[in-house]
Scaffold this motif. Sequence first.
Motif, PDB file in Angstrom:
ATOM      1  N   ASP A   1      -0.455  15.013  25.707  1.00 20.82           N
ATOM      2  CA  ASP A   1      -1.337  13.918  26.127  1.00 20.82           C
ATOM      3  C   ASP A   1      -2.065  13.383  24.900  1.00 20.82           C
ATOM      4  OD1 ASP A   1      -0.695  14.096  28.842  1.00 20.82           O
ATOM      5  OD2 ASP A   1      -2.147  15.721  29.138  1.00 20.82           O
ATOM      6  N   GLN A   2      -1.858  12.107  24.620  1.00 21.89           N
ATOM      7  CA  GLN A   2      -2.540  11.492  23.482  1.00 21.89           C
ATOM      8  C   GLN A   2      -3.775  10.742  23.967  1.00 21.89           C
ATOM      9  OE1 GLN A   2       1.245   9.866  22.843  1.00 21.89           O
ATOM     10  NE2 GLN A   2       1.437  10.590  20.759  1.00 21.89           N
ATOM     11  N   THR A   3      -4.764  10.665  23.126  1.00 23.76           N
ATOM     12  CA  THR A   3      -6.019  10.028  23.522  1.00 23.76           C
ATOM     13  C   THR A   3      -5.844   8.517  23.626  1.00 23.76           C
ATOM     14  OG1 THR A   3      -6.768   9.697  21.240  1.00 23.76           O
ATOM     15  CG2 THR A   3      -7.317  11.812  22.295  1.00 23.76           C
ATOM     16  N   GLU A   4      -6.703   7.902  24.420  1.00 22.07           N
ATOM     17  CA  GLU A   4      -6.693   6.434  24.534  1.00 22.07           C
ATOM     18  C   GLU A   4      -6.951   5.799  23.170  1.00 22.07           C
ATOM     19  OE1 GLU A   4      -5.850   4.412  26.998  1.00 22.07           O
ATOM     20  OE2 GLU A   4      -5.325   6.172  28.208  1.00 22.07           O
ATOM     21  N   GLU A   5      -7.782   6.455  22.362  1.00 20.62           N
ATOM     22  CA  GLU A   5      -8.087   5.917  21.030  1.00 20.62           C
ATOM     23  C   GLU A   5      -6.823   5.873  20.167  1.00 20.62           C
ATOM     24  OE1 GLU A   5     -11.763   7.324  22.852  1.00 20.62           O
ATOM     25  OE2 GLU A   5      -9.838   8.322  22.536  1.00 20.62           O
TER      26      GLU A   5
END
Length: 365
Positions: A177-181
């Motif tokens: 899961d990658q951050t929205e940033e």
Amino acid sequence: MKIAFDGKRFFNNSSGLGNYSRDLVRILATYYPENKFVLFNKNKSEKGTDILKLPNVSFVETSKGNFSRQLLMGKDAQQIDADIFHGLSGELPLKWNDKPIKKVVTIHDLIFLRFPKYYSFLDRKIYFWKFKKAAEQADLIIAISEQTKRDIIQFLKVPESKIKVIYQGCHQAFKEDQTEEFLSSVKEKHNLPVRFILNVGTIEERKNLLSIVKAINGTEIPLVVIGKKTKYFKKVQKYLAKNKLVDQVQFLENVSMEELAAIYKLADIFIYPSIFEGFGIPVIEALFSKTAVITSNLSCLPEAGGENSVYINPHNFEDVKAKILFLWNNKSERNRRAEKGFEFVQKFNDENIASQIMSVYRSLL
């Protein structure tokens, strides 16, 4: 148990066979730390350095000499008392001594026999000889799909009992899961459209990019393409220019694995209209990314895509267009298929694949 690997692709290939080799060694070493895994090659490279840091993975420099991979690597593996030698890319060393060692070879595809027009006469002859010889020597052959298994039986005349189908997985980056940033930063860095469809893979005739380009002609759907360019790219470029589509299609290069994983997640649809594959890892990457998939109804691609991907006739761009528009205009259907696809793709997770490979090794010993 000590397993030796032909490390050529592990160290030398950035994608495809290189990714398969690195992922396989990584997951085996992670899930079966009690075993030793030894990579043989003439030299190391930057690729896979993180895997070489694992305590049960080591590197051995192959003996020097002409054709050392073919003539000396097998004996080198026997010299360190390896129980098993695994050729990761359709080949095995030609020479061995009398020390007992079991031989496994992974065969990814026989595309050079199914589609000979894409290969020179000499390449076809060399590949066939290497694959045939490896299939004869091996105690067991791993095929990466049922399609490849059928081709091995048909073209190499190998008994079915000697072949085990074990699917491939994909790089760990696609499962994180990658951050929205981070997603926003990738979108900004590569100047990606607000919405787009994505195609990933070498830009060559067999991958059939032109069908996608023809399908989006007359629509305003942006297409992002990531892949190494071959001379086929000029054919695509010519069609784009003639039909005023240059601004609608964006080609990206020098994309890191983490950025690629982010771009899969940012896409509305992943489309892969390949004519033939040994397996089709980009389909798996998209499913792990929870992105709806459109792919071909040919070869092994339904094995990779599962029942909730959308299938097309890759030779019929009108069919391709209809399926793109169907998903593009139906968010709830995209989401439903993405969720179901994510459930399906768990069969290709690391632990499952490592367990199947280890079962093969143990069965030989």
